[in-house]
Design a protein around this motif. Structure first.
Motif, mmCIF file in Angstrom:
data_model
loop_
_atom_site.group_PDB
_atom_site.id
_atom_site.type_symbol
_atom_site.label_atom_id
_atom_site.label_comp_id
_atom_site.label_asym_id
_atom_site.label_seq_id
_atom_site.Cartn_x
_atom_site.Cartn_y
_atom_site.Cartn_z
ATOM 1 N N VAL A 91 0.882 -1.172 0.000
ATOM 2 C CA VAL A 91 0.000 0.000 0.000
ATOM 3 C C VAL A 91 0.917 1.218 0.000
ATOM 4 C CG1 VAL A 91 -1.793 1.252 1.268
ATOM 5 C CG2 VAL A 91 -1.749 -1.261 1.303
ATOM 6 N N CYS A 92 0.753 2.084 -0.993
ATOM 7 C CA CYS A 92 1.653 3.245 -1.177
ATOM 8 C C CYS A 92 0.867 4.525 -0.897
ATOM 9 C CB CYS A 92 2.164 3.215 -2.619
ATOM 10 S SG CYS A 92 3.003 4.716 -3.167
ATOM 11 N N HIS A 93 1.575 5.587 -0.569
ATOM 12 C CA HIS A 93 0.868 6.836 -0.277
ATOM 13 C C HIS A 93 0.090 7.356 -1.495
ATOM 14 C CE1 HIS A 93 0.444 10.228 2.648
ATOM 15 N NE2 HIS A 93 -0.152 10.700 1.560
ATOM 16 N N THR A 94 0.507 6.988 -2.704
ATOM 17 C CA THR A 94 -0.204 7.474 -3.889
ATOM 18 C C THR A 94 -1.642 6.910 -3.929
ATOM 19 O OG1 THR A 94 1.935 7.555 -4.980
ATOM 20 C CG2 THR A 94 0.034 7.877 -6.378
ATOM 21 N N ASP A 95 -1.849 5.707 -3.387
ATOM 22 C CA ASP A 95 -3.219 5.173 -3.266
ATOM 23 C C ASP A 95 -4.048 6.082 -2.350
ATOM 24 O OD1 ASP A 95 -2.633 2.745 -4.759
ATOM 25 O OD2 ASP A 95 -1.544 2.057 -2.989
ATOM 26 N N GLY A 113 -4.317 0.367 -5.804
ATOM 27 C CA GLY A 113 -3.210 -0.590 -5.686
ATOM 28 C C GLY A 113 -2.381 -0.587 -6.955
ATOM 29 N N HIS A 114 -1.069 -0.341 -6.799
ATOM 30 C CA HIS A 114 -0.193 -0.291 -7.984
ATOM 31 C C HIS A 114 1.188 -0.815 -7.658
ATOM 32 C CE1 HIS A 114 0.433 3.311 -5.634
ATOM 33 N NE2 HIS A 114 1.639 3.370 -6.148
ATOM 34 N N GLU A 115 1.323 -1.494 -6.501
ATOM 35 C CA GLU A 115 2.651 -1.949 -6.059
ATOM 36 C C GLU A 115 2.561 -3.455 -5.819
ATOM 37 O OE1 GLU A 115 5.322 0.667 -3.270
ATOM 38 O OE2 GLU A 115 4.419 -0.861 -2.021
ATOM 39 N N GLY A 220 7.427 -2.657 -7.416
ATOM 40 C CA GLY A 220 6.431 -2.151 -8.362
ATOM 41 C C GLY A 220 6.207 -0.653 -8.213
ATOM 42 N N CYS A 221 6.621 -0.084 -7.072
ATOM 43 C CA CYS A 221 6.525 1.378 -6.931
ATOM 44 C C CYS A 221 7.575 1.926 -5.976
ATOM 45 C CB CYS A 221 5.132 1.835 -6.503
ATOM 46 S SG CYS A 221 5.098 3.641 -6.375
ATOM 47 N N GLY A 222 7.273 1.908 -4.660
ATOM 48 C CA GLY A 222 8.016 2.710 -3.683
ATOM 49 C C GLY A 222 9.532 2.574 -3.722
HETATM 50 ZN ZN ZN Z 1 3.277 4.163 -5.358
#
Ligand code: ZN
Ligand code: NAD
Length: 422
Positions: A91-95, A113-115, A220-222
């Motif tokens: 879970v990333c802050h962008t969500d 969800g993108h990570e 996948g992201c952070g």
């Molecule tokens: Zn992210």
């Protein structure tokens, strides 16, 4: 699956059946991995291929409301698309940005969800690079390898995918997900808070079959974003002095990137002092809490560093912090990188800051060309050149996604990894 093995390798099939007769019970994932590592050419036809899959997902029906676990429908992959069973997601802050801060009314309903990381379930016509059973990471930045941006070594801004023109809505018009007859937007083109999702093959990275999906999902992201911001975008030099503002997973990965590049001093800045202990693990050498000082933070950093840091990275998503980060850089050659995400306010600075030789830059996904960079970062993790496990402070199932969101909102976690599929 055993039938498929029998067709493609009668010898392997007879080994498995004799092992089963002796009491060994191979499960589906084991068989997939066995096929991959044995290097056999095979095609595993899943029972679900070509059909709509009904599965669980966390749906964001509207901004500023808890996510709802729903049964959704996931259409089969169309030409050049890949349907993926998501195994784990961070879970990333962008969500949270999309849900609570950006709140763009046209950006809902959506599956956030993108990570994430998962396993290919089936592929659409024209896909040759992926096969069912491949371990993959969905990419929120695509790499088509054909557009002028992909062809330039200077950038990772592929023209295809949601990022090309839908910055505000943070999703593409088209989606393969629906629920109760309504289209569900695929947040950042990915939607990893779902047991299954569909992406174009230009936005999927095939990774080492040995990679643990509940760890490498963070690539996948952070982690790629922060690490790449330091290494690819700022191009931190050995012996330099750096400051990282914001010590979530993105900022901590930036700290790790500065250390990887050989920085001598890494000053970690956060208003939550509970983050400092973790920052030490990733290589921070000094810690500053802006709340402990009555003067502007750039003055504090200037005094600590004889005029300012060589590199500063803003990993908060706050335009006032972006300005402080720029002003914390030394004149002449200081480089400041915007990593935090916001589209809500303009930023401001005095022109003299740049006239006197500072550079202000930004980074999307740490500047990594996604399809190339993510598998390399997975290798780096497997070779112990970068850390991932240390970012994970909580693990839970997808059903508890709202708990994970609350933890991040309250600054009580670095990363929560959600187990999405059993
Ligand atoms: Zn992210
Ligand atoms: P996070 O919420 O886990 O971490 C943010 C940290 O910033 C927290 O530790 C918080 O205490 C700290 N902070 C808040 N206000 C501060 C202030 N005034 N000064 C110093 N520190 C402060 O978030 P995250 O998941 O690490 O993401 C960080 C940012 O990066 C977000 O804005 C996110 O949207 C963005 N992001 C950007 C990209 C990209 O491609 N550019 C990719 C992923 C995430």
């Amino acid at each position: 699956m055993l039938k498929t093995i029998q067709r493609s390798s009668p010898h392997l099939h007879s080994c498995i059946t004799s092992a089963s007769a002796a009491g060994f019970q191979p499960n589906c994932l084991f068989l997939q991995q066995l096929l991959q590592t044995s290097g056999l050419f095979y095609s595993v036809e899943m029972a679900t291929a070509g059909k709509v899959i009904r599965c669980k997902a966390a749906v964001a029906w509207e901004p500023n409301k808890p996510l709802v676990i729903e049964e959704i429908e996931v259409a089969p992959p169309q030409a050049n698309e890949v349907r993926i069973q998501i195994v784990a997601t961070g879970v990333c802050h962008t969500d949270l940005y999309h849900l609570f801060e950006g709140m763009h009314k046209d950006g809902f309903p959506a599956v956030l969800g993108h990570e994430g990381a998962g396993i290919v379930e089936s592929v659409g016509p024209g896909v040759t690079e992926f096969q069912p059973g491949d371990k993959v990471i969905p990419l929120f930045v695509s790499q088509c390898r054909e557009c002028r941006f992909c062809k330039s070594p200077k950038t990772n801004q592929c023209v295809k995918g949601w990022a090309a023109e839908r910055y505000d809505v943070m999703a593409l018009e088209e989606t393969r997900l629906s629920c109760k007859g309504k289209k569900l937007l695929q947040f950042l083109g990915t939607s990893t808070f779902s047991e299954y999702t569909v992406l174009n093959q230009i936005a999927v990275a095939k990774i080492d079959p040995a990679a643990p999906l509940d760890k490498v999902c963070l690539l996948g992201c952070g982690v790629c974003t922060g690490f790449g911001a330091a290494v690819n975008t700022a191009k931190v030099e050995a012996g330099s002095t750096c400051a990282v503002f914001g010590l979530g997973a993105v900022g901590l990965a930036a700290v790790m990137g500065c250390k990887f590049a050989g920085a001598k001093r890494i000053i970690a800045v956060d208003i939550n002092p509970e983050k400092f202990e973790k920052a030490k693990v990733f290589g921070a050498t000094e810690f500053v809490n802006p709340k402990d000082h009555s003067r502007p933070i750039n003055q504090v950093l200037a005094e600590m560093t004889d005029g300012g840091v060589d590199y500063s990275l803003e990993c908060v998503g706050n335009v006032a912090v972006m300005r402080s980060a720029l002003e914390s850089c030394v004149k002449g050659w200081g480089v400041s990188v915007l990593v935090g995400w916001t589209d809500l306010h303009d930023f401001a600075a005095r022109p003299i800051q740049l006239i006197s030789g500072r550079t202000w830059k930004g980074t999307l996904f740490g500047g990594f060309k996604s399809k190339d960079g993510v598998p390399e970062m997975v290798k780096f993790y497997l070779d112990r050149k970068v850390k991932l496990d240390e970012f994970i402070t909580h693990s839970m199932t997808l059903e508890k996604v709202n708990e994970a969101v609350e933890l991040m909102k309250n600054g009580q976690c670095i990363r929560t990894v959600l187990r999405v599929s059993p």
